[in-house]
Write a protein that holds these residues in place. Structure first.
Motif, PDB file in Angstrom:
ATOM      1  N   TYR A  75       4.688  -1.235   1.325  1.00 17.51           N
ATOM      2  CA  TYR A  75       3.347  -0.746   0.995  1.00 17.51           C
ATOM      3  C   TYR A  75       3.275   0.772   0.785  1.00 17.51           C
ATOM      4  O   TYR A  75       2.598   1.222  -0.153  1.00 17.51           O
ATOM      5  CB  TYR A  75       2.317  -1.192   2.043  1.00 17.51           C
ATOM      6  CG  TYR A  75       0.943  -0.668   1.724  1.00 17.51           C
ATOM      7  CD1 TYR A  75       0.215  -1.181   0.655  1.00 17.51           C
ATOM      8  CD2 TYR A  75       0.390   0.380   2.447  1.00 17.51           C
ATOM      9  CE1 TYR A  75      -1.032  -0.684   0.333  1.00 17.51           C
ATOM     10  CE2 TYR A  75      -0.856   0.885   2.135  1.00 17.51           C
ATOM     11  CZ  TYR A  75      -1.566   0.352   1.077  1.00 17.51           C
ATOM     12  OH  TYR A  75      -2.799   0.862   0.749  1.00 17.51           O
ATOM     13  N   ARG A  79       1.573   2.201  -2.542  1.00 19.95           N
ATOM     14  CA  ARG A  79       0.417   3.109  -2.500  1.00 19.95           C
ATOM     15  C   ARG A  79       0.714   4.391  -3.278  1.00 19.95           C
ATOM     16  O   ARG A  79      -0.111   4.869  -4.051  1.00 19.95           O
ATOM     17  CB  ARG A  79       0.076   3.417  -1.044  1.00 19.95           C
ATOM     18  CG  ARG A  79      -1.098   4.359  -0.872  1.00 19.95           C
ATOM     19  CD  ARG A  79      -1.418   4.609   0.584  1.00 19.95           C
ATOM     20  NE  ARG A  79      -0.235   5.087   1.294  1.00 19.95           N
ATOM     21  CZ  ARG A  79       0.011   4.862   2.574  1.00 19.95           C
ATOM     22  NH1 ARG A  79      -0.832   4.155   3.299  1.00 19.95           N
ATOM     23  NH2 ARG A  79       1.085   5.344   3.153  1.00 19.95           N
ATOM     24  N   ARG A 121      -6.508  -3.188  -0.534  1.00 21.87           N
ATOM     25  CA  ARG A 121      -6.271  -2.421  -1.759  1.00 21.87           C
ATOM     26  C   ARG A 121      -5.960  -3.298  -2.975  1.00 21.87           C
ATOM     27  O   ARG A 121      -6.182  -2.906  -4.105  1.00 21.87           O
ATOM     28  CB  ARG A 121      -5.110  -1.453  -1.509  1.00 21.87           C
ATOM     29  CG  ARG A 121      -4.536  -0.733  -2.701  1.00 21.87           C
ATOM     30  CD  ARG A 121      -5.395   0.455  -3.083  1.00 21.87           C
ATOM     31  NE  ARG A 121      -4.791   1.317  -4.060  1.00 21.87           N
ATOM     32  CZ  ARG A 121      -4.697   1.059  -5.355  1.00 21.87           C
ATOM     33  NH1 ARG A 121      -5.083  -0.088  -5.835  1.00 21.87           N
ATOM     34  NH2 ARG A 121      -4.192   1.944  -6.188  1.00 21.87           N
TER      35      ARG A 121
END
Length: 163
Positions: A75, A79, A121
């Motif tokens: 992640y 991101r 997200r």
């Protein structure tokens, strides 16, 4: 016009990945590429900075439109890539949360946190069924809409005529 691309963030070498069949099916699409994790695990205190630096150093042969995340450990890189390519969408093949906790270890809390952040997200959540199968019809439709899947020839670093 830059070709639009999708990148798969693999949690292991492709050959050792439990969803290898799914990843290979996506890699059959000319504008889909995969990134395997680094051989050396980055210390926790450097993870965000290292991911941001790695995302800035990666040069894609087109415009990144989709990031497919398979495991919450990846992640921070997902991101950072989405931050660098503001229009990039995150699609998450979300693992069963119980499996993240069952692994135990000192990073269980971190993985659960990254899993929650990825779920929040993500543009789309995909589920693995029957072990190694992933229901990805929505992702494939989106890859068509974003022009990652199209009829034009893909020439990395070049431009194709027509279109």
């Amino acid at each position: 016009m830059d070709d639009r691309l999708a990148v798969l963030l693999l949690p292991a070498k492709l050959e050792a990945f439990e969803l290898e069949g799914h990843a290979r099916a996506l890699l059959d699409i000319p504008r889909v590429i995969a990134l395997e994790p680094a051989r050396v695990r980055t210390p926790r205190f450097m993870r965000d900075a290292a991911s941001a630096r790695q995302a800035k150093r990666i040069r894609f042969p087109g415009l990144l439109s989709v990031v497919v995340l398979y495991h919450p450990a990846q992640y921070p890189l997902a991101r950072a890539l989405c931050a660098g390519y503001e229009e990039a969408e995150l699609w998450y093949v979300a693992p069963d949360r119980a499996s993240l906790g069952a692994a135990g270890g000192s990073n269980t809390a971190e993985l659960l946190t990254f899993d929650s952040l990825a779920r929040e997200r993500a543009t789309g959540l995909l589920a693995a069924t029957d072990g190694a199968n992933v229901e990805d019809d929505d992702l494939r439709v989106r890859l068509h809409e974003l022009d990652v899947i199209n009829a034009r020839a893909f020439i990395p670093g070049g431009r194709s005529r027509g279109g």
